[in-house]
Every structure is written in structure tokens, then in C-alpha cells.
Design a protein around this motif. Structure first.
Motif, PDB file in Angstrom:
ATOM      1  N   UNK B  68       0.848  -1.187   0.000  1.00  0.00           N
ATOM      2  CA  UNK B  68       0.000   0.000   0.000  1.00  0.00           C
ATOM      3  C   UNK B  68       0.880   1.233   0.000  1.00  0.00           C
ATOM      4  N   UNK B  70       2.370   4.126   1.603  1.00  0.00           N
ATOM      5  CA  UNK B  70       2.604   4.495   2.993  1.00  0.00           C
ATOM      6  C   UNK B  70       2.360   5.995   3.153  1.00  0.00           C
ATOM      7  N   UNK B  71       3.167   6.769   2.482  1.00  0.00           N
ATOM      8  CA  UNK B  71       2.986   8.223   2.518  1.00  0.00           C
ATOM      9  C   UNK B  71       2.812   8.653   1.081  1.00  0.00           C
ATOM     10  N   UNK B  73       1.921  12.307  -0.229  1.00  0.00           N
ATOM     11  CA  UNK B  73       1.428  13.665  -0.091  1.00  0.00           C
ATOM     12  C   UNK B  73       2.479  14.649  -0.555  1.00  0.00           C
ATOM     13  N   UNK B  80       4.743   1.059   0.985  1.00  0.00           N
ATOM     14  CA  UNK B  80       5.234  -0.113   1.695  1.00  0.00           C
ATOM     15  C   UNK B  80       5.389  -1.155   0.603  1.00  0.00           C
ATOM     16  N   UNK B 143      14.687   2.649   6.302  1.00  0.00           N
ATOM     17  CA  UNK B 143      14.953   3.332   7.572  1.00  0.00           C
ATOM     18  C   UNK B 143      14.070   2.767   8.672  1.00  0.00           C
ATOM     19  N   UNK B 144      12.831   2.425   8.320  1.00  0.00           N
ATOM     20  CA  UNK B 144      11.948   1.803   9.311  1.00  0.00           C
ATOM     21  C   UNK B 144      12.570   0.522   9.838  1.00  0.00           C
ATOM     22  N   UNK B 147      15.706   1.333  11.996  1.00  0.00           N
ATOM     23  CA  UNK B 147      15.425   1.725  13.374  1.00  0.00           C
ATOM     24  C   UNK B 147      14.810   0.566  14.153  1.00  0.00           C
ATOM     25  N   UNK B 178      22.045   5.465  17.098  1.00  0.00           N
ATOM     26  CA  UNK B 178      21.111   6.520  16.717  1.00  0.00           C
ATOM     27  C   UNK B 178      21.845   7.740  16.151  1.00  0.00           C
TER      28      UNK B 178
ATOM     29  N   UNK C 390      10.398   8.842  18.209  1.00  0.00           N
ATOM     30  CA  UNK C 390      10.248   8.897  16.759  1.00  0.00           C
ATOM     31  C   UNK C 390      10.612   7.619  16.062  1.00  0.00           C
ATOM     32  N   UNK C 391      10.166   6.506  16.595  1.00  0.00           N
ATOM     33  CA  UNK C 391      10.453   5.239  15.939  1.00  0.00           C
ATOM     34  C   UNK C 391       9.616   5.131  14.666  1.00  0.00           C
ATOM     35  N   UNK C 392      10.255   4.761  13.561  1.00  0.00           N
ATOM     36  CA  UNK C 392       9.495   4.646  12.317  1.00  0.00           C
ATOM     37  C   UNK C 392       8.369   3.633  12.455  1.00  0.00           C
ATOM     38  N   UNK C 393       7.297   3.900  11.758  1.00  0.00           N
ATOM     39  CA  UNK C 393       6.148   3.012  11.854  1.00  0.00           C
ATOM     40  C   UNK C 393       5.123   3.534  12.827  1.00  0.00           C
ATOM     41  N   UNK C 397       6.833   9.551  14.045  1.00  0.00           N
ATOM     42  CA  UNK C 397       7.878   9.488  13.024  1.00  0.00           C
ATOM     43  C   UNK C 397       7.414  10.191  11.760  1.00  0.00           C
ATOM     44  N   UNK C 398       6.172   9.887  11.369  1.00  0.00           N
ATOM     45  CA  UNK C 398       5.657  10.502  10.144  1.00  0.00           C
ATOM     46  C   UNK C 398       5.693  12.015  10.289  1.00  0.00           C
ATOM     47  N   UNK C 470       1.518   3.825   9.871  1.00  0.00           N
ATOM     48  CA  UNK C 470       1.635   3.012   8.658  1.00  0.00           C
ATOM     49  C   UNK C 470       0.685   3.465   7.569  1.00  0.00           C
ATOM     50  N   UNK C 472      -0.733   6.992   7.185  1.00  0.00           N
ATOM     51  CA  UNK C 472      -1.009   8.381   7.594  1.00  0.00           C
ATOM     52  C   UNK C 472      -1.958   9.097   6.646  1.00  0.00           C
ATOM     53  N   UNK C 473      -2.254   8.461   5.547  1.00  0.00           N
ATOM     54  CA  UNK C 473      -3.170   9.059   4.579  1.00  0.00           C
ATOM     55  C   UNK C 473      -4.453   9.538   5.227  1.00  0.00           C
ATOM     56  N   UNK C 476      -3.611  12.861   6.370  1.00  0.00           N
ATOM     57  CA  UNK C 476      -2.984  13.734   5.382  1.00  0.00           C
ATOM     58  C   UNK C 476      -3.941  14.124   4.273  1.00  0.00           C
TER      59      UNK C 476
END
Lengths: 99, 629, 517, 165
Positions: B68, B70-71, B73, B80, B143-144, B147, B178, C390-393, C397-398, C470, C472-473, C476
Motif C-alpha cells: 500500500x 505508505x505516505x 502527499x 510499503x 529506515x523503518x 530503526x 542513533x 520517533x520510531x518509524x512506523x 515518526x511521520x 503506517x 497516515x493518509x 494527510x
């Protein structure tokens, strides 16, 4: 006309009242002095009204009168409370409002 | 079948969720089934996917799957989505395969621990995160995972949470990595701002078009990525966390701090090789960092007393070899060493774990000895691992991979001759410290009575890994010996092959190989002289571990910890000692001023009516006077 | 009408909650929960209708309600809802629910009055998010203050008096500046068109001289930034957050800070686009400084609530950085940061409150090793510590990354400085975990784990965090048109045109350092 | 005419002086009543008949009665034995001053019509019209002032129970 002497009289009365207010320690006398000062003010208004032939002076007198009535009723109530609580009328004995 | 790709990271993740939510209600057996099962199924799925991938290979070099958006915008579009090519398939295979073996091993190793379900939950989460890292199609998803593995590493180092030192070690690991991650993130910002994309493939092709070789932007981004990689892979100067990370349970050290996570930096650099190719300066820096780390870690490993710390330093050293290979442009060699290293280092850690477990969690090698007869399985597997690490010629995988690297260093146009000498010295030291361990632990008299051999669940992974540590090397054999190029052919679809310097022929290769062989054997021989019980030196009790200044320095990993303590940690604590704050003081002055004003003014409030009246009169008179004027 | 319902339901339910105290102890709580759930559902309803209307609107409101109030001074009852407000209202109602659950066991005295105040404050906040007449806006702005003050002053902890005063003085000073600026705007409108107007749309079209705009912008900026708690106007924030009862802390940090943020986005930026683009780098600088300053001070703290409070300053720094970066991406990130921060800080305060309730202390030096005793609490704390670093996911983080991605093109140096905050976030978040939940247990104290309700709530927040992290749409897409509109004037101004050159110059500086050796 | 004024003024000043100097509250009150009556006379001479009447009725009557009540309620604090203040010494002074005023009033009644004091109905009408015209707000305010005065007097005038202090 009498206006000028009336104003002088008003000033004299006012000063007398002021002296009384500042010099007497009994709260009752202070109230009396206050009444004198109020009267002096009314006199000044009425003299002014007479000088210019306007009615406003008398109207102001009426307002001062109502003011005095309300003031006296509340003030005397306070005097009663003070006498109940402190058993004295000496204003120098009350300093609850000291900052 | 290949569309099942998404299942590979999803299965361990599901395992994690199940264990995290219901782990408390499961019996130990159920936990073990879920924990190992999820990774095992993932490994099985990998096999299926890999099979399908090979069917289409090499016509379809890569496979792409988007789950899907993920971001999506304002110009930033990140999905993803997974990307499978030769490189990621190799990584996935190692992670799931070795991961499964280590899970199996843990099922027995951790059996007595109260946090059994928690352990497997973390381990599963780690595998999921690591798979995300290597399968990610774009840098943000990478990066996900990046981390995520850091977090799991933190959690697992501090797994025994009651020991405050373990917690400190965990924190140290997370914070140090980090720092690297932040540099990596800044690299992402620059990359996105300049190229408007985060997809790994797209970014690299765009970068190659937009930036000439050696351009400033390419160099900056490459440096930032390198800092990220250095942090994760425990290379100079961010290497300090790895030795302390051994606080975690031994299977954790095997999986995370040896076989998989610490090689994430290697993966990142290999994955972004187009970018690094644009910055030759940075490549040179990578090679130098690799060399420096491998020598530093090897010398430190020589004098450690804790069996796991020896292995930790050896890991740093071996990853140093990989960095060295990356630095000289031998991408495939680096990954081949990654493959063999994963096998033998996991094996070494697991065998060490078996030793530790049988000695009631004794880790000091000076309290060990003579275990050869008591723990034959462990001994032989450990020996195979150590042999592979030191690169005993012909029969071990470590020889083939290390030889490839050294040959690349010798023949690469990006390299220098002195680097090669350094690496050769490293190979000698590797033999020395590996066999110091063998002689200390398994030979001589018994100092601590062991309880006996581990059970089947621990023995099977040991044997399988030992087999792999011996045989994986045959995937790629040099021209002079057999000339098998399966591995490099396979990876050539994802990574460029290195070009050789002119004048590199078979004879020079043979000479070079001879040098490597000799240096490895020299190291082992030296170890035998120095440490084999019964030898002259050993009888005089002269180990390198007594308190001479140089030894102390080496033991502390060249004093980096103290340096950072002085330079960063202490100033930081000094800075954060006082919980009050300066700005607040400013506002406090405001209140203090107001209060003193108030105190001064309140003297006028006597509470006496006559005083008030008098002041009113005076005030009126003053006003009248003013008006009169 | 539905907009008025949103505001009036909590306000009218407030006295009911007060009276409910007589019926049963929990009646006010249930009334409050019911009220906020209704608000939540109404907002969701509006949100689901959104997409059809959204296409219509460049600058127009999705739902609008207009009726005249005091026409003589150009004041009207004008409410408007767009993508930004709908998200924030949803957040308000949800955080309100969290706050009520969090104070379920903590508040035992004057239960009715407590919930009355909570509902009044929330009603005021929703009003703030909806009002687009500046006078009405200011009315709601003040309406939310007084109940908040009471919440702190009556149910707060040991130093509640000074904390509540500090809160009141700071925010009131900010409001005063705001009021002056609002009235000045209305009078300026009268000056140019002959009739005063407080209406947003009218004032947007007002052209103000450069010098005047500068001063008004400053007033609008400071008035809102005080609420946001960005240095140097943050002094009230740690004290207030610490001394307030758990529920009030959650509302303060989760919602009230957002009103300041909303004000910046809704008024400060669009009303003074020209001046703003000149001033934006300075505000971004304050944002970056705030990130680091808050993070460093968070590392200093031993009091767990204070730590969370300073982390909030740090997170709001990201908002400032993003909101003034002038790119749509950064603005989207800033809004995301608001939502994410609201969720994470609410949960963190809830857990800090739970710890305080169990151990009668907030001092982390007296805790330690609680993992074994309260595994649920510890797990959730770990989760939200991760969210906070701020862990991704996860949603934070977003927010942070969109902000950083978006603002890098505008201010590379500041963005890099801000990124350092991520390292410090790791230090304080993990330090908090280490000192409270790991290590040896200080004394043997028996403490119960989280109750099912509290655990469930935290789990719900966690699920939301993951969902927004995961996918954020959800947020947004709703805010995109608004943010897009916000960016238009800024982009149009000539100041931003030379920004690419700025980043180039930066990179040349940077490379000269690299190539030197 | 002017003589009348000056005599009344002298009476006022004298009585006022006695008010502020006297030690006994009741005596002071008596002098104040005289001063008020003299003031009323002056009002009359200034042409404000309505004011003069109100001065006597409300000030001299109602307000002073209030004072006297309070003085009596206060008991020993303000009032000596009744006997001491009913001695001739107490009432002679006010009596003489009152007699002077009485003489003036009598003179006024006797020769009143020839004096230039204008008793105009129009002026009194003017007062009323102005009062309920432009000054209506003032009237409202005055009524608002009287209401709290009433409540305040009621509330404060209650005798508090012993234990409160």
C-alpha cells in the motif's frame, strides 16, 4: 447675589468636616463629619444652580441625598458590627486591612 | 508463488504480535512453537520465493511488490513495497535461515528464563524488522527496518532488565547507533530535496544522471550514509557499543550482533553502490575505516578475558574486512564474506553459548579449560568455526571469502598496497586470537566443572552451521583453485563486478594466496606456541592479559570508551545535571521585582481608616495644586 | 447547525455533569464520556462526508454556519469547518475521553465539578477550532482558560497554586496581545472600508501596511506561541503540566497546545503572508532551538511528568519548524505532528499519572525495576517511549520526518540542528525507561498493574499510533487542501524564490569542509 | 435678606464646630440637626425650596433618626447615663441656636412676600422634568444604589452570634 458667600460657606463647612474626619478617632464622629462634608458639597451645587438659574444643582443635591442615605445605612450597619466584634469605636484599633 | 514475498516479513511480525499479546498465557512449548515456527515458515517461504525467483532468473532480475501507499502527499510518495533481487534474496535467505537455526537453539538455551515469551517476541520482531530492512524498495522503509532492528537490539541487550549495567549497555548501543541513524536521516533529507524521490533504484539512477563522479552532493550524501552504516555495523569511530552489547543472551549476540544486524551497514553500502561509486573519496574512506577497525578489533580481541567479548571484537574485525572490500569496490567479495561470516560467527557464538551454559554462565576464559573431552560436540563445532574464521586453507569457507577480499584489495585500482599489508596482518591476528580461544577453553586442565553436553535443539543448529561453515565457501573458488564462480555470477545481476588492475594474472594471484595462507597459519602457530597448555610461554603463565599498560589499553578497545566518556558523556552529564533552567530564572526575576515592589507599596496599607482619609486629602490637594498651576 | 451542536453538547452537558454528582459517584464520568463520544461520532460523520465536498473548496469551508450577532461592530456568529479543524476536533474529543479515563480513579473529590470543568474547557476548545469570526474566536479562547485554571488550582498536586497562577498569567498575557491585535485588525478594516469587521474572510482581504503588519503579526505570533509552549515563552509549561492532575495534564498537552498551533496555521500565517515569509526563518530558528532546548532539559529531569513536559516542548518545536517552512510537505508534517504528539503525550501523561497514583511520587530516582511488577504498564510505557523518540512506523515518526523533509529545502542548517533532537529524544526516552522500569527494584512495594480499562485505552491509542504511522493518509488526505491553500501565498511571495540558491550555498560551505582534508 | 443668610451661615458654622469638637455623641447629633436646619434655611434663601424641604425631612429627620438609633443601640460605648445628657447644659447651646433660626423663619413668614426670594413653580417643575428626562439614568442608578444599601444595612445590622468572635 448670595452665591459667592454660599460657596465660601460651603468651603468652610467642607473644611470643618474634613478636620473632623481627620481628627476624631471615634468612628461615629467620622461619619458625622462625612455628613457635614456631603452637605457642604450639596450646598455648593445648590449655590451653583442658583447662580446660573439652572435646575441641575438641585438634581445633584437629590442624588447626593440618596447617596448619603445609602451610605449612612450601610455605614451604620458596619459601625454596629464593629462595636459587636471589637467592643470599641476607635478606628485606630481596626487595622484588619493592613497589607 | 513469488507474490508470497510479503509473507516473509509478515510472518515473524505476526509471531511477534501473537507472542506480545497472548504470550503470557501460553506454555513454554507453545511459545517456542510460535517463535520458531514463524521464522521457520518465513524461511520456508523464502525457499519457495527463491525457487520461483531462480526460475525466471536471469531474465527477470528483480521483483517488485507494493502493498500500500505508505505516505503519499505533496510530492513525497513512499510505498510499503518490497524489492527482491539477487542481493536482497541473499540477505533474506541468510536472515531467515540462520535466524531459524538460532531460534531453534534459543528454544532450549532460554528454557529456564522467566521472560521466555518476551524473548521470542523480541526475536521475532527483530527478524521482521531486519527483513523489512533488506527487502525495502525505498529508503524510508529501509529506515523503518533500520530503526526497528536498533530497537530490538536495544530490547534484547537489556533483556535481563534487573542488571543496571545491561540497561546501560543497551542504552549505549541504541544511542550510539542513533547518532549514525540521524546522519543517515539527514542524508535522506538531502537526497529527497535534490532528487525528489526515495525509491532506491530510482534515486540511484537519478543520482547517476544528475551528479558527476566526485560531485559535492554525492560526496555529502555518501558520507552521511556511511556514518549511518558505520554506526550500525560497529566500525570506527562508532564501534564502542558492540563489545558492551554482549550483555544480551548469547543467541541474541549470535543473531543480531554477529550474523545479521551488524551487517546492515554492509548491506546499505552495497545496496547504494551506485551512489558510492559517485564518491570515490568516500569509498577510499570506507576502505581505510575497514582496515583501521579490523586491526583495532583484532588487537583488542587478543587480550580479552570474556569469551563473548573476544567474539564481539572478532565480529568487528570481520565486518572491517567487509568494509574493506566495499571500499575497494569488491562488492561481491564483501557479501561473500558476509555469507560465510554469518555462518561461522553464528556457529561460534552458539558454541560459546553452549560452553557458557554448561559452565553456569561463566564467561571468563581463565576459568575455563579442558572442555575438549567433556563437550566434544561443542568442541568440534567451535573448532570448525574458529578454523573458518582464521581461514584455514582449502577446507573452510572463511579461507575462500577472505582470500577473495585480499585478492581484491591486491588487485583493485581503488586500493593501495599498504592496505593489503594491513589486511594481511589482520589475517594473521585472526588466527592468533581464534586459536587462543580454542587453546584456553578446550585444552589444558579443567578449571570449572561443566554440566554436560547440550540437548538436541541446541546440537542440531550447531551441526548444521558447522556444515555450512565448511561448505559455503565452495560456492566461489578462485581461478587458481577450482575456479567456481557461482556466487559472483549470481550477484553480478545486482552488483557490478570489480575490474582488476592491469597485470594481475594467475601467478600473482597464486603468490598472493600463498601469502594469505602463510599468514593465517602463522597466526595459528603463534597461538599454539603462546597459549597451548604445555608450551613454554604458557607454562610461564605469560598471557597477554596481565596488567601491562599496552594490554590495558588493548583490553579497553584502544581507550575509545574513555575518550568518549571524557569528550561527550561527561560534558553531557555536566550539562544535564541541573534540572532547573536558565530562562525560568529570567521570569523569576520578574516575580521577585514585582514582589519587592509589592512589599514596598504595602507599607502604605496601614489598615487605619484615618490614614487612608488623610492620604486621599493629600492626594486631592496635590491634584488641585497641579490644576491650579 | 451541526457545528453549533459540536460546541454546545459539551457546554450544555457540563452543568448536567455537575448535578450528576448527586445521583452517583460515577454519573459525571459517564455523562462526560457519553458527551464526548457523541461529539466524536458527529465529527466522524462530518469526516466521512468530507470527500465529496472537498473538491468544491479552495478556501471555502466544508460546513459553514453564519448568523449575525452584533452587526454594529461587524461581529457575527460565524463557524466554519475545514480539513484541519475536523481533524483537530476529532483529536479533542478523543483526548478528552482519554483524560476522563485517566482521572477515573485519581479524582475522588468534587467529581461533578471536575467533569463540568473538563467539558466546559473542551467545549471552548472545539469552539476555538470552529470559530472563524475573530471576536467569537477570542470568546472561545478565553472560555477554555478559566475551567483549565480551576482544574489545575483545585485538583492539582503540591505546588498547584503557583503553577496555576503561572499558567494563568502567561496565557492571559498572550491573550491580551491577541485581543489588541484582533481589535486593531477590526479597526483597520473600518479605516479602509468604513465598517468594522471581525470576520476571517473580510480580514483576509485586508491590506495592511508593512510596518503595521509586522507588529500585528508579532502579536498574533506571540499570543499563539505562548500556548504552544515554545521557548522563550514556555516557562509556564513544565510547572503547569507537572502540577496539574493527570486528566488536566493530558488536556493541556494534548489539546490546549494544539489551539496555539491551530491559531498559527489558521490566522498568523494566512493573515500576514508577506511579513510572515520574512519572519519565518526566525520562527523556524526558535522551533529548532526549542527542539534541542526541550530535549536537553528533558534529559535533566528526575521528575517523570516534568520530563514528559519538556519532551512536549521539544516535539512542539518540530511543529514550529514545519509550520513556517513554507512547503506543503512540512505543513502536512506539522499537522501530523500535532495529532501524533497529542496521542503520544496523552498516553505518556496517563502512565505518569498511573505511576504517581501507585507510588505517591513522580521522582524516577525512587522507582526502578517495575517491569516485573507491572508488566502491562511497562510494555505500554516502552511503546510510547518509542513513539516519543520517533520510531518509524509510529505516527510521531511521520510527523517529524515530513517536517524535516519539508523544511530541509527551506532551512538546511536548522533542519540538521533539529535532527540532532532525534538523538536526544532517544537519550531521554530510554533514560526514562531505564530509571523507572529497568534495573533493580528500589523497595518491595506491592502495586497493581494497569486496570483493564486503562490498559484498553492505552492499547487503543497504541493501535491508532500504529495505524497513523503506517497509513497516515487518513489524516494527510483530509488536511491536504487546507495546507495547499496555506502554501499558495507564501510561494507567491518573492522571498522564497532565492531559497534554492541558499541551499546551494550551504552545500558549498559544507563541501569545502569535506574536501579540505 | 443678606443678613438672614449671614445669620444662618453663622449658625451653621457654629453648630458644625460644636459637632466636631463635642465629646458626647448625642450632643454632637443635636448640633448637627441644628446645622442641617440652618442649611435648609440657606437652601431656601438660595431659591431651592424643594431641596430645603428634603434637607429637613430626610437629613434632619430620617438620617439623623438613624444615627440616634444606632447611638442608642451602641449603649455605653457612645452614650453616657441619660441623666448626664439631659442636664440643661446639653440642650441650652442647640436651643439658643435653634431659637435664632426660629426667629429668622418667623421674620420670613412675616415679611416673606416682600423679599426677592423667588418661589417659582416653574423652577420646581423644571427640576422634576429634568430629573425624569435627561437624568433618568441617574435616577435608575440611585435606585440601584439604594437597593444594596437596604440589603447591606439588613445584613450588617444583624447581631452576630457570640462564637463567631
Amino acid at each position: 447675589m448670595l452665591s459667592t458667600p454660599a460657596l465660601v460657606l460651603a468651603m468652610m463647612l467642607f473644611s470643618l468636616g474634613l478636620v473632623g474626619l481627620l481628627s476624631r478617632r471615634n468612628i461615629l464622629y467620622m461619619l458625622l463629619s462625612l455628613e457635614i462634608m456631603l452637605n457642604a458639597a450639596s450646598l455648593a451645587f445648590i449655590a451653583g444652580g442658583a447662580r446660573w438659574g439652572q435646575v441641575d444643582g438641585e438634581i445633584m443635591f437629590l442624588f447626593i441625598l440618596t447617596l448619603a442615605a445609602a451610605e449612612v445605612s450601610v455605614a451604620l450597619g458596619i459601625v454596629l458590627q464593629l462595636s459587636y466584634r471589637f467592643h470599641t469605636l476607635d478606628v485606630d484599633a481596626f487595622s484588619e486591612m493592613k497589607g | 508463488m513469488i507474490s508470497l514475498l510479503w509473507l516473509i516479513p509478515a510472518l515473524p511480525l505476526a509471531g511477534f504480535l501473537v507472542l506480545a499479546l497472548f504470550g503470557g498465557r501460553f506454555t513454554r512449548q507453545q511459545v517456542a512453537w510460535v517463535g520458531c515456527g514463524s521464522v521457520g515458515t518465513a524461511a520456508f517461504t523464502t525457499a519457495l520465493v527463491g525457487w520461483e525467483f531462480f526460475q525466471g532468473f536471469p531474465d527477470h532480475e528483480s521483483y517488485h511488490q507494493t502493498l500500500w501507499n505508505w505516505i503519499d502527499t505533496s510530492g513525497l510518495t513512499v510505498g510499503v513495497s518490497w524489492y527482491l533481487d539477487a542481493l536482497s534474496l541473499l540477505m533474506v535467505a541468510v536472515i531467515t535461515g540462520i535466524g531459524f537455526l538460532i531460534h531453534l537453539y534459543s528454544a532450549e538455551y532460554m528454557a529456564g528464563d522467566e521472560g521466555y515469551a518476551r524473548f521470542f517476541a523480541y526475536m521475532n520482531l527483530f527478524v521482521a524488522a531486519m527483513l523489512t530492512l533488506v527487502l525495502a524498495d525505498n529508503l524510508l522503509l529501509l529506515y523503518l527496518g533500520w530503526e526497528g532492528v536498533g530497537l530490538c537490539s536495544y530490547l534484547l541487550i537489556g533483556f535481563w532488565y534487573r542488571e543496571p549495567e545491561y540497561g546501560t549497555a543497551a542504552q549505549k548501543a541504541f544511542i550510539v547507533t542513533r547518532i549514525g541513524d540521524t546522519a543517515f536521516a539527514i542524508g535522506l533529507f538531502i537526497l529527497f530535496t535534490q532528487l525528489k524521490s526515495l525509491s532506491i533504484q530510482q534515486v540511484q539512477s537519478l543520482a547517476t544522471e544528475a551528479w558527476p563522479v566526485g560531485s559535492n552532493l554525492a560526496t555529502i550524501v555518501a558520507v552521511l550514509f556511511l556514518i549511518g552504516a558505520v554506526g550500525k555495523s560497529a566500525q570506527l569511530p562508532l564501534q564502542v557499543w558492540l563489545p558492551d552489547a554482549m550483555a544480551g543472551p548469547t543467541p541474541v549476540s549470535a543473531l543480531i550482533h554477529a550474523a545479521t544486524m551488524v551487517t546492515a551497514g554492509v548491506y546499505l553500502i552495497a545496496r547504494m553502490h551506485h551512489l558510492f561509486a559517485l564518491a570515490p573519496l568516500v569509498q577510499e574512506v570506507i576502505a581505510v575505516i575497514g582496515l583501521a577497525t579490523l586491526l583495532l578489533a583484532a588487537t583488542s580481541a587478543l587480550v580479552q578475558q570474556d569469551i563473548k567479548r573476544v567474539l564481539a571484537y572478532s565480529t568487528m574485525s570481520q565486518i572491517g574486512y567487509m568494509f574493506l572490500a566495499l571500499g575497494v569496490g569488491a562488492w561481491s567479495a564483501a557479501l561473500f564474506h558476509f555469507l560465510t561470516h554469518s555462518c561461522f560467527k553464528a556457529l561460534l557464538f552458539l558454541a560459546a553459548g553452549s560452553v557458557i551454559k554448561s559452565l553456569h554462565h561463566e564467561q571468563n576464559i581463565f576459568w575455563m579449560g579442558g572442555l575438549r573431552r567433556h563437550l566434544p560436540w561443542t568442541f568440534w563445532t567451535f573448532l570448525i568455526g574458529a578454523a573458518a574464521m582464521s581461514g584455514i586453507p582449502l577446507i573452510t569457507s572463511g579461507f575462500y571469502s577472505k582470500d577473495w577480499i585480499l585478492w581484491s584489495v591486491w588487485s583493485s585500482p581503488l586500493s593501495h598496497r599498504w592496505i593489503w599489508y594491513g589486511a594481511l596482518l589482520g589475517a594473521m591476528l585472526t588466527g592468533l586470537y581464534s586459536f587462543r580461544l580454542i587453546f584456553r577453553v578446550f585444552f589444558g586442565e579443567v578449571r570449572t566443572q561443566p554440566t554436560g553436553e547440550p540437548g538436541l535443539a541446541m546440537r542440531v543448529p550447531l551441526v548444521v552451521l558447522a556444515f555450512l561453515a565448511l561448505t559455503v565457501g565452495f560456492l566461489e573458488m578462485p581461478h587458481t583453485l577450482g575456479n567456481v564462480t557461482l556466487f559472483s555470477q549470481y550477484l553480478s545481476h545486482a552488483l557490478p563486478t570489480m575490474e582488476l588492475l592491469p597485470g594481475m594474472d594467475e601467478s600473482s594471484e597464486t603468490r598472493e594466496q600463498l601469502a594469505v595462507t602463510v599468514s593465517a597459519l602463522l597466526g595459528i602457530g603463534l597461538a599454539a606456541i603462546l597459549f597451548l597448555p604445555g608450551s613454554n610461554f604458557s607454562r610461564r603463565g605469560a598471557d597477554l592479559s596481565t596488567g601491562r599498560p599496552l594490554v590495558t589499553l588493548l583490553q579497553s578497545g584502544w581507550g575509545f570508551d574513555r575518550l568518549y566518556d571524557r569528550a561527550c558523556v561527561r560534558p553531557w552529564f555536566l550539562l544535564t545535571r541541573n534540572p532547573g533552567e536558565l530562562l525560568d530564572r529570567g521570569y523569576e526575576w520578574l516575580t521577585v521585582g514585582a514582589e519587592s515592589c509589592h512589599r514596598w507599596m504595602s507599607h502604605t496599607q496601614t489598615g487605619h481608616v484615618r490614614w487612608y482619609a488623610a492620604t486621599v486629602v493629600v492626594g486631592t490637594l496635590v491634584l488641585l495644586g497641579l490644576f491650579a498651576m | 447547525m451541526i457545528l453549533w451542536l459540536l460546541i454546545l453538547i459539551p457546554i450544555l452537558a457540563a452543568p448536567l455533569a455537575w448535578m450528576g454528582q448527586q445521583w452517583s459517584r460515577n454519573a459525571p464520568r459517564w455523562i462526560a464520556i457519553g458527551t464526548l463520544s457523541v461529539d466524536c461520532l458527529l465529527t466522524l460523520l462530518l469526516l466521512s462526508q468530507d470527500h465529496s465536498v472537498q473538491t468544491s473548496g479552495h478556501g471555502s469551508w466544508l460546513v459553514e454556519s453564519h448568523s449575525s450577532w452584533i452587526p454594529r461592530w461587524g461581529i457575527s456568529l460565524h463557524l466554519g469547518l475545514d480539513g484541519l479543524s475536523v481533524i483537530l476536533i476529532l483529536l479533542t474529543a478523543f483526548i478528552g475521553l482519554i483524560a476522563i479515563v485517566a482521572s477515573w480513579t485519581e479524582i475522588q473529590s468534587r467529581v461533578g465539578f471536575f467533569h463540568c470543568n473538563v467539558l466546559l474547557a473542551l467545549g471552548g476548545v472545539i469552539g476555538v477550532f470552529l470559530a472563524i469570526d475573530l471576536f467569537l474566536f477570542f470568546f472561545f479562547w478565553e472560555l477554555m482558560l478559566v475551567p483549565m485554571y480551576l482544574l489545575i488550582a483545585i485538583w492539582g498536586h503540591a505546588h498547584r497554586r503557583s503553577a496555576s497562577f503561572k499558567f494563568f498569567l502567561f496565557t492571559q498575557a498572550g491573550s491580551l496581545l491577541l485581543l489588541v491585535a484582533i481589535i486593531a485588525l477590526a479597526l483597520l478594516h473600518q479605516h479602509t472600508t468604513g465598517r468594522p469587521s471581525f470576520d476571517y474572510a473580510d480580514l483576509m482581504e485586508l491590506t495592511v501596511t508593512h510596518g503595521m503588519a509586522w507588529w500585528l503579526m508579532l502579536a498574533f505570533l506571540i499570543g499563539f506561541v505562548v500556548k504552544l509552549g515554545a521557548p522563550p515563552f514556555h516557562s509556564w509549561l513544565p510547572d503547569t503540566y507537572t502540577e496539574a492532575p493527570t486528566g488536566a495534564s493530558i488536556i493541556l498537552a494534548g489539546i490546549l497546545a494544539k489551539t496555539g498551533a491551530y491559531g498559527l496555521l489558521r490566522f498568523t500565517i494566512p493573515l500576514f503572508p508577506g511579513v510572515m515569509s520574512e519572519f519565518a526563518p526566525i520562527v523556524m530558528g526558535f522551533g529548532a532551538v526549542g527542539i534541542l532546548y526541550g530535549a536537553v532539559l528533558a534529559c535533566c529531569q528526575t521528575d517523570i511528568k516534568r520530563l514528559v513536559a519538556y519532551s512536549s516542548i521539544s516535539h512542539m518545536g518540530f511543529f514550529l519548524l514545519g509550520a513556517f517552512a513554507g512547503t506543503e510537505l512540512a505543513l502536512q508534517g506539522a499537522v501530523m505532528q500535532l495529532v501524533a504528539h497529542g496521542l503520544s503525550i496523552g498516553a505518556l501523561f496517563m502512565m505518569a499519572g498511573a505511576l504517581q497514583e501507585r507510588f505517591q511520587t513522580r521522582d524516577m530516582r525512587q522507582m526502578g525495576g517495575l517491569w516485573g511488577m507491572t508488566p502491562r504498564l511497562a510494555t505500554m510505557a516502552l511503546f510510547f517511549a518509542c513513539a516519543s523518540l520517533g520510531l518509524p512506523g509510529l505516527a510521531n515518526f511521520i510527523g517529524e520526518f515530513l517536517v524535516l523533509f519539508g523544511s530541509y529545502s527551506a532551512q538546511p542548517v536548522l533542519t540538521i540542528l533539529a535532527s540532532l533532537g532525534m538523538v536526544m529524544a532517544a537519550i531521554y526516552s530510554l533514560g526514562m525507561m531505564q530509571r523507572t522500569f529497568f534495573g533493580q527494584q528500589r523497595e518491595i512495594r506491592i502495586a497493581s498493574d494497569l486496570s483493564n480499562a486503562a490498559f484498553g485505552t492505552l492499547l487503543l491509542i497504541a493501535v491508532l499510533q500504529i495505524w497513523l504511522g503506517l497509513y497516515p493518509k487518513t489524516v494527510l488526505i483530509t488536511t491536504k487542501p487546507v495546507m495547499n491553500m496555506l502554501v499558495q501565498p507564501v510561494v507567491a511571495s518573492p522571498n522564497l524564490t532565492h531559497q534554492p540558491s541558499e541551499s546551494v550555498s550551504f552545500s558549498t560551505i559544507f563541501t569545502s569542509q569535506v574536501s579540505a582534508p | 435678606m443678606e443678613t438672614l443668610f449671614y445669620i444662618a451661615a453663622a449658625v451653621t458654622v457654629l453648630a458644625t464646630l460644636r459637632v466636631i469638637t463635642h465629646v458626647h455623641a448625642v450632643h454632637a447629633l443635636l448640633y448637627l440637626v441644628v446645622a442641617l436646619i440652618a442649611l435648609a434655611l440657606i437652601f431656601y434663601l438660595l431659591g431651592a425650596q424643594f431641596a430645603a424641604a428634603l434637607e429637613i425631612i430626610i437629613y434632619g429627620g430620617a438620617i439623623m433618626v438613624l444615627f440616634i438609633f444606632v447611638v442608642m443601640l451602641l449603649g455605653p460605648l457612645a452614650v453616657e447615663q441619660e441623666r448626664t445628657w439631659l442636664t440643661p447644659g446639653t440642650w441650652v447651646g442647640p436651643g439658643i441656636l435653634a431659637l435664632v433660626l426660629l426667629g429668622e423663619v418667623g421674620y420670613l413668614i412675616a415679611v416673606g412676600d416682600h423679599l426677592p426670594v423667588t418661589v417659582s413653580e416653574a423652577r420646581q417643575k423644571g427640576v422634576s422634568i429634568a430629573l425624569y428626562g435627561p437624568y433618568i439614568i441617574g435616577v435608575e442608578l440611585a435606585s440601584m444604589l439604594l437597593l444594596p444599601g437596604l440589603i447591606g444595612a439588613y445584613h450588617l445590622g444583624r447581631r452576630v452570634s457570640k462564637e463567631s468572635r
